[in-house]
Design an enzyme around this catalytic site. Structure first.
Site, PDB file in Angstrom:
ATOM      1  N   TYR A   1       0.814  -1.215   0.000  1.00 28.34           N
ATOM      2  CA  TYR A   1       0.000   0.000   0.000  1.00 28.34           C
ATOM      3  C   TYR A   1       0.849   1.266   0.000  1.00 28.34           C
ATOM      4  CZ  TYR A   1      -4.520  -2.243   0.888  1.00 28.34           C
ATOM      5  OH  TYR A   1      -5.678  -2.959   0.783  1.00 28.34           O
TER       6      TYR A   1
ATOM      7  N   LYS B   1       3.637 -15.420   3.139  1.00 26.48           N
ATOM      8  CA  LYS B   1       3.894 -16.221   1.932  1.00 26.48           C
ATOM      9  C   LYS B   1       5.398 -16.479   1.901  1.00 26.48           C
ATOM     10  CE  LYS B   1       2.431 -18.185  -1.899  1.00 26.48           C
ATOM     11  NZ  LYS B   1       1.498 -19.330  -1.937  1.00 26.48           N
TER      12      LYS B   1
ATOM     13  N   ASP C   1      -2.397 -18.610   1.298  1.00 24.25           N
ATOM     14  CA  ASP C   1      -3.387 -19.348   0.489  1.00 24.25           C
ATOM     15  C   ASP C   1      -4.061 -20.422   1.337  1.00 24.25           C
ATOM     16  OD1 ASP C   1      -0.866 -20.520   0.576  1.00 24.25           O
ATOM     17  OD2 ASP C   1      -0.944 -21.310  -1.462  1.00 24.25           O
TER      18      ASP C   1
ATOM     19  N   ASP D   1      -6.064  -7.189   4.297  1.00 27.33           N
ATOM     20  CA  ASP D   1      -7.212  -6.591   3.603  1.00 27.33           C
ATOM     21  C   ASP D   1      -8.101  -7.696   3.042  1.00 27.33           C
ATOM     22  OD1 ASP D   1      -8.816  -4.600   2.330  1.00 27.33           O
ATOM     23  OD2 ASP D   1      -7.768  -5.037   0.447  1.00 27.33           O
TER      24      ASP D   1
ATOM     25  N   ASP E   1     -11.927  -9.392   4.677  1.00 31.38           N
ATOM     26  CA  ASP E   1     -13.216  -9.461   3.967  1.00 31.38           C
ATOM     27  C   ASP E   1     -13.768 -10.885   4.020  1.00 31.38           C
ATOM     28  OD1 ASP E   1     -13.109  -6.778   3.188  1.00 31.38           O
ATOM     29  OD2 ASP E   1     -13.836  -7.222   1.162  1.00 31.38           O
TER      30      ASP E   1
HETATM   31  C1  IPM Z   1     -10.301  -1.512   3.913  1.00 30.79           C
HETATM   32  C2  IPM Z   1     -10.527  -0.971   2.539  1.00 30.79           C
HETATM   33  C3  IPM Z   1      -9.384  -0.032   2.179  1.00 30.79           C
HETATM   34  C4  IPM Z   1      -8.091  -0.819   2.262  1.00 30.79           C
HETATM   35  C5  IPM Z   1      -9.528   0.651   0.804  1.00 30.79           C
HETATM   36  C6  IPM Z   1     -10.831   1.423   0.704  1.00 30.79           C
HETATM   37  C7  IPM Z   1      -8.360   1.522   0.471  1.00 30.79           C
HETATM   38  O1  IPM Z   1     -10.641  -2.017   1.624  1.00 30.79           O
HETATM   39  O2  IPM Z   1     -10.232  -0.709   4.865  1.00 30.79           O
HETATM   40  O3  IPM Z   1     -10.192  -2.729   4.057  1.00 30.79           O
HETATM   41  O4  IPM Z   1      -7.748  -1.539   1.325  1.00 30.79           O
HETATM   42  O5  IPM Z   1      -7.422  -0.729   3.294  1.00 30.79           O
HETATM   43 MG    MG Z   2     -10.698  -3.942   2.495  1.00 29.12          MG
END
Ligand code: IPM
Ligand code: MG
Length: 363
Positions: free
Chosen positions: A146, A196, A228, A252, A256
């Protein structure tokens, strides 16, 4: 106690959910006898429209002077050319990356656990949902892909070439690892570090430094897992995880995935912390522009983020629990926003959900 709280509603559903969550904070202040003051500032697309940049200087200044920041969400439809047909460092999301870096918030905590009331919404097989799970992801937030150098060039042969750089220093790894091990000590005493290391140098350094830190925590079990495999294990056997420690990009993606097995990303709070007590609190979900302004968004992730704010930045544990209990109570009574709706439950909007939680906050 007195506390200064910066509010960043942001874009999309951001203003609606922050309105409900900040009203929850105020209810806590009233019930427990605290005095909170709020200052609202711009970030993301709305800041681009008003000031031409996603993170105005004023926003960072206000945040720095406060005890904690409560954020909704930033960003919009990628089709919005006013926000997206510009350099990446001028897009709404750059505001979010900028404030994380600007405030030195390198540790992103994302708890993922299954409310028994929501097990019907869990996409896993029934016996896995019934077994339950309770983990917290420690995602490194200000390093890695990032924040490494990037560029896109046209080569001599006319082909385009793009580069992103994944850099981690030993110090960056150590400080997040220490936070993860400290947290594990107060939980089930297990850290799963995800990397990884079979391919990446940065991951081999990650693993080595985590092992060094682990020596100071003989009471905590450490385990290393390739990313993975971890993606697979999260859906196969989520109950095995306690503290999951990983770098920015892996965190990240895995967060999710972890959030989805809880039934809805609309339930998951997060805290971003640095060295001091100041922190930034936001739901793990995005700005959902398609449902903005319709009073259907789920404010619970933001309300639970406000609970984390009370706990970590203000040190108000009883108050944090009062908010969490109120949320659990509302779910138990059968109230649901659309995203967590199931048969026989009562559907409510964003405002009513906030109101229902506030009514259940008690000392
Ligand atoms: C999160 C989001 C952010 C990230 C994006 C919006 C830049 O996906 O907070 O997980 O990748 O950190
Ligand atoms: Mg995210």
């Amino acid at each position: 106690m007195n506390a200064k709280i910066t509010l960043i509603p942001g874009d999309g559903i951001g203003p609606e959910i922050v309105r409900e969550a900040s009203a929850v904070l105020q209810k806590v202040a009233d019930v427990f006898g605290h005095s909170f003051t709020y200052e609202e500032v711009l970030m993301g697309g709305c800041a681009i429209d008003a000031c031409g940049v996603p993170l105005p200087e004023e926003t960072l200044k206000t945040a720095r002077k406060s005890d904690a920041v409560l954020l909704g969400a930033v960003g919009g439809n990628v089709g919005n050319s006013r926000w997206y047909d510009v350099a990446p460092n001028l897009r709404p999301e750059a505001g979010l990356l900028g404030i994380r870096k600007g405030l030195g918030l390198y540790a992103n905590l994302r708890p993922a656990f299954l409310y028994p009331e929501l097990s019907q919404a869990c996409p896993l097989r029934k016996e896995k949902a019934d077994a339950g799970f309770d983990m917290v992801i420690f995602r490194e937030l200000t390093g890695g892909l990032y924040f490494g150098a990037r560029r896109t060039v046209v080569r001599e042969d006319g082909l385009r070439e793009a580069t992103d750089t994944l850099v981690y220093t030993e110090e960056e790894i150590r400080r997040i690892a220490v936070k993860a091990f400290d947290a594990a000590r107060l939980r089930r005493k297990k850290v799963t570090s995800v990397d990884k290391a079979n391919v990446l140098d940065s991951s081999r350094l990650w693993r080595a430094v985590v092992n060094e830190v682990a020596k100071d925590y003989p009471d905590v079990t450490v385990e290393h897992m390739l990313v993975d495999n971890c993606a697979m294990q999260l859906v196969l056997n989520p109950a095995q995880f306690d503290v999951l420690l990983t770098e920015n990009m892996f965190g990240d993606i895995l967060s999710d995935e972890a959030s989805m097995i809880t039934g809805s990303i609309g339930m998951l709070p997060s805290a971003s912390l640095g060295e001091g007590r100041m922190g930034l609190y936001e739901p793990s979900h995005g700005s959902a522009p398609d449902i903005a302004g319709k009073d259907v968004a789920n404010p619970l992730a933001t309300i639970l983020s406000a609970a984390m704010l009370l706990r970590y930045s203000l040190g108000l544990e009883a108050e944090a629990q009062a908010v969490e209990n109120a949320v659990a109570q509302v779910l138990k009574e059968g109230y649901r926003t659309g995203d967590i709706m199931s048969e026989g439950k009562e559907r409510v909007g964003c405002r009513s959900m906030g109101q229902l939680v506030r009514e259940r906050i008690e000392k």
